[in-house]
Design a protein around this motif. Structure first.
Motif: not given
Length: 925
Positions: A725-728, A777-782, A837-840, A844-849
């Motif tokens: 996953t992408f992380q900060v 998965t824990t996701k970031t939002t505002r 394809n990629t977990v953001s 709601n920003n995961d990249l799908w194929q």
């Protein structure tokens, strides 16, 4: 007179017709009862010849009643000759049972591998196997459209593949479990991976024509290594039959992508496989003269046609005691892709991606794939046999990626066509190789009651990317004309060396004691293995810029070619002091105990495996990392139980439970950082292994010649699944990186159907798999603060499927086989449903194929003398790979390109073009 003659001929014709009949029959294997496809049936007086169809049937029309001689012959079987009395009515009840023509000498039974490489043999192995498995026979591989093992894999139920940058398959995903959850075997022995990230093998390394068959294990028994939550892939190489066999083929072809554009290449002969640091020492200051110019000397031309060929020779000597097989394959192909990539960012409270720029990329790749296989086996007597086999595969991928990036901002006017551009070109040579050498022994004692099998194994794998070169220029688009101007401001040229090597030393031992015989049989088995894996990883990087007095030189004005650049090395001693230069070890010790009980109606295999793992790494140039050294030590007990209940002689129920694990790769636990094409990657020294409980149930029906109906269901419960996953960065909040982690507990379950049916000359192969998985998965939002009205970050758990898992996977192949006229035709379609394809890190920003359908076809025409001509066509529909984000952002509507459809935003599209081959094959046996 003429009328009388006409009446006489009419009467004779009617009489002849009255006594003409049909002769129909089936040809079966006497031992298994399975129909034999392609057997030659000869009817004498007058002599007529036909061949059995895909269902084992044959037919002669307009046969005169009376006595006739008939013979049935097929390779590796004894010829049958009979005299029949043909009746006036149709004769459709004839059955012929053929016996195997085994070579026997001094009680040594040497059987040809021709049966095991056929579809009939594959179905027989599936039926008798302890594990749930699917098999693709060597003959099916030969006449398929596929050139590599990776592409063969996509025909198997429950299997989808990940494509590489030129559209070919590379990695296998088994039942929705990512490539990391399976391992690869050669003749039952686990091999290391040359991949620089994962421990599992890129399957595009292996030419398909080296294989006798391809086996996919979907469940495990205790005598198999337990590191396979998804399953295991076993490549069984060609064997030595009793008679001399020679198989050769050569073909050529072209990729349609290069009908419309040039192929970009360069001369790789001058590449330095070692960096200046390695050649001259750590204190050496590199200059421009230490780097080859060829990697910046790009050439644009039409590529040469593909060249593909293979040769295998096998025979037994010394009264069949000694068997020798030598096989080789070479493939030189020119492939590529055209790609649009839309860079995006997430801002504001909507959590939907905003497109900020577009990169258009053209990939040009020359692939040289070499495979060598050799085996020697010697039978001392019926109780003691020994074999030595060696496998070597090498893949050189010479790639150029030419890219231009357009930035969308307030100054960009799509009507006028003026925009700020960045031109990036990269030349990269990747060489991957695997070598395996196995010495194996089979021994029997006490009248076959006690069996001993052992193997001593040396394996190595290497991934080498020497002098990976990239260059960047700033440019401007004016009136839709792209103009390259000056180099980017800082370090526009980079040279990178990456290399990793694995060496495995392993020993296997398997013991079997036969306790009961007769209608009830009981075998007690025990054994184990020890493997010592050593890995070495090297990374070095040099940055280069224009000399100060040439800082503003313009391409096309001050210099005409990149080789004319006057460059200064910004870091002359290199950047070898990084966390990706390390040594690592992994010592695996395993033991197992199991039993196998068989009766007339039931077969049960049960037991447990214990695996002890000691995995560690050592950073050679630590630079303040919290964990410059590290290791993980753990022991796992992996029980399993498999049962088969025989409903009839052709139908059975097959159930299985097994526990399995998934170890992290070295790259994943080393606390390193590396910048890839679009993002930074980091290791995670706290990454834990994953453990899973696996349940399977399958109904298996094998009604006849190469036919089957398999209906099954599976359930997997995975503890600590490993996902990227992408992380900060917790310290530097603006740094975003891609890293592996553990994510609680996941469930993965589904059902699959596998159907093969033949109707004389027509065959249908179809399979469908439904898979469902869920993970949080824990996701970031505002969100908006109700008190202050300001937006602030917040974390939310979002449910999603496992990475790489498609809900729907399906295959359909239509076959035509006319053995008499020598035709084999196949049209194959493979559908893979949408998958992540990629977990953001953002909600709601995961990249799908996008789901895709790939169509391939092949045809072969055989002639006398063992000669045949064949054609293969891949990716007939030119199916692209498309990536999208679910959701839309109104800001993207202003972009002139049509990126938003059906509520989704297109992020990337790759087109590969159709690929065609034509060739001929020669067989002598």
């Amino acid at each position: 007179m003429n009328k009388r003659l006409q009446i006489l001929f009419l009467l004779l014709f009617c009489a002849a017709t009255a006594h003409a009949t049909k002769l129909k029959g089936h040809v079966y294997d006497k031992q298994t009862g399975e129909a034999i496809v392609g057997a030659t049936v000869v009817l004498e007086n007058p002599r007529r010849t036909t061949n059995t169809g895909l269902d084992g049937t044959f037919e002669f029309k307009d046969v005169k009643a009376g006595t006739a001689k008939i013979s049935v012959s097929y390779i590796t079987y004894r010829t049958i000759e009979k005299t029949l009395v043909i009746l006036k009515e149709d004769n459709d009840h004839l059955k012929f049972y053929m016996e195997s023509d085994s070579k026997t000498l001094d009680d040594i039974s040497i059987k040809s591998n021709a049966v095991s490489s056929t579809d009939q043999g594959a179905r027989r192995l599936e039926k008798n196997a302890a594990q749930l498995m699917n098999i693709v026979s060597g003959r099916a591989i030969e006449i398929s459209p596929d050139l590599t093992v990776a592409n063969v894999m996509q025909r198997i139920s429950g299997v989808s593949i990940e494509r590489n940058s030129n559209g070919d398959g590379q990695y296998a995903i088994l039942r929705g479990m990512d490539k990391r959850y399976n391992y690869t075997l050669v003749n039952g022995v686990k091999i290391p991976s040359p991949d620089n990230k994962y421990r599992y093998v890129p399957l595009d390394l292996f030419p398909a024509d080296l294989l006798d068959r391809l086996e996919v294990y979907k469940t495990l028994t205790p005598n198999l290594e337990g590191d396979a939550i998804g399953g295991a892939i076993n490549m069984v190489m060609k064997n030595a039959p009793g008679l001399l066999q020679v198989n050769a083929n050569v073909s050529t072809g072209y990729n349609q992508l290069f009908f419309d554009r040039k192929f970009t290449g360069y001369h790789a002969s001058g590449i330095n496989y070692k960096s200046p640091y390695e050649i001259n020492g750590k204190s050496y200051n590199a200059t421009q003269n230490d780097f080859t110019k060829e990697t910046l000397d790009y050439q644009y031309k039409n590529p040469a046609p593909h060249l593909i060929g293979s040769l295998s020779v096998s025979k037994r000597f010394l009264d069949n005691r000694l068997g020798v097989v030598l096989a080789g394959s070479y493939q030189n192909t020119y492939r590529g892709s055209n790609s649009n990539f839309y860079n995006n960012s997430v801002v504001g409270t909507d959590a939907y991606a905003t497109i900020t720029s577009k990169s258009y990329r053209e990939y040009s790749e020359q692939q040289q794939r070499t495979g060598l296989h050799g085996k020697i086996d010697y039978a001392f007597n019926k109780d003691h046999q020994i074999s030595l086999y060696n496998v070597y595969v090498n893949l050189k991928n010479q790639q150029v990626r030419d890219a231009v990036t357009t930035t969308y901002n307030k100054d960009y006017d799509p009507v006028a066509g003026n925009a700020q551009l960045v031109f990036d070109t990269r030349s990269r040579l990747t060489e991957q190789q695997v070598y395996n050498s196995t010495l194996h022994g089979d021994h029997k004692f006490f009248d076959d009651k006690f069996k001993v099998q052992w193997s001593a194994v040396y394996s190595s794998a290497k991934n080498d990317v020497p002098e990976n070169t990239s260059i960047s220029l700033n440019g401007l688009e004016q009136n839709f004309q792209r103009r390259r101007t000056s180099l980017v401001n800082s370090n526009p040229v980079t040279r990178r060396w990456e290399r990793n090597t694995d060496e495995d030393l392993a020993g296997y031992l398997d013991l079997t004691y036969h306790v009961l015989s007769g209608t009830r049989q009981l075998d007690i088995m025990a054994g184990g293995l020890y493997r010592d894996k050593q890995r070495s990883s090297f990374f070095n990087n040099y940055n280069m810029a224009q000399a100060a007095d040439h800082a503003n030189d313009i391409y096309g004005v001050n210099f005409q070619n990149y080789t004319d650049l006057n460059l200064v090395v910004s870091n002359p001693t290199g950047a070898v002091a990084n966390s990706l230069t390390y040594d690592a070890t992994e010592k695996t010790t395993a033991g197992y105990g199991m039993f196998k009980y068989t009766s007339a109606k039931l077969e049960v295999i049960g037991g447990a495996r214990v695996e002890h793992t000691n995995q560690g790494y050592n950073l050679l140039f630590p630079a303040g990392e919290s964990f410059p050294k590290g290791n993980q030590i753990y022991t796992d007990v992996l029980p399993s139980l498999t049962a088969k209940y025989f409903l009839t002689g052709k139908a059975q129920l097959h159930a299985s439970y097994y526990k399995a694990l998934n170890r992290p790769g070295f790259y994943e636990i080393v606390p390193g950082k590396v910048v890839n094409e679009e993002f930074q990657e980091r290791g995670n020294p706290n990454l834990q292994r994953a453990l899973a409980d696996n349940f399977d149930l399958r109904y298996e029906l094998f009604p006849g010649a190469s036919e089957q109906l398999l209906v099954g269901a599976f359930y997997k419960r995975i503890k600590n699944p490993i996902e990227y996953t992408f992380q900060v960065d917790a310290v530097r909040g603006q740094d975003i990186y891609y890293s592996p982690g553990n994510f609680g507990t996941a469930k993965n379950y589904g059902a699959e159907v596998d159907y093969i049916k033949y109707f004389s000359k027509i065959g249908v192969k179809a399979n469908y798999t439904y898979t469902h998985s869920r993970i949080n998965t824990t996701k970031t939002t505002r969100v908006i603060n109700s008190t202050t009205g300001d937006t602030e970050p917040a974390n939310i758990n979002q449910e999603r499927p496992l990475y790489g898992q498609s809900a729907h996977i399906a295959n359909l192949s239509l076959l035509f086989k006319d053995t008499k006229k020598g035709w084999d035709v196949q049209v194959a379609g493979a559908y893979t449903g949408p998958r992540i394809n990629t977990v953001s890190q953002f909600l709601n920003n995961d990249l799908w194929q996008e789901g895709f359908l790939q169509m391939d076809a092949s045809a072969e025409k055989r002639f006398k003398g063992g000669i045949s001509v064949f054609v293969k066509a891949n990716n007939i529909l030119n199916t692209p790979t498309k990536l999208f984000i679910k959701g839309t952002n109104p800001a993207n509507n202003d972009i002139s390109e049509d990126l938003v459809k059906n509520g989704n935003t297109l992020i990337r599209s790759d087109y590969y073009g159709q690929n065609y081959l034509v060739g001929f094959r020669y067989k002598f046996n």
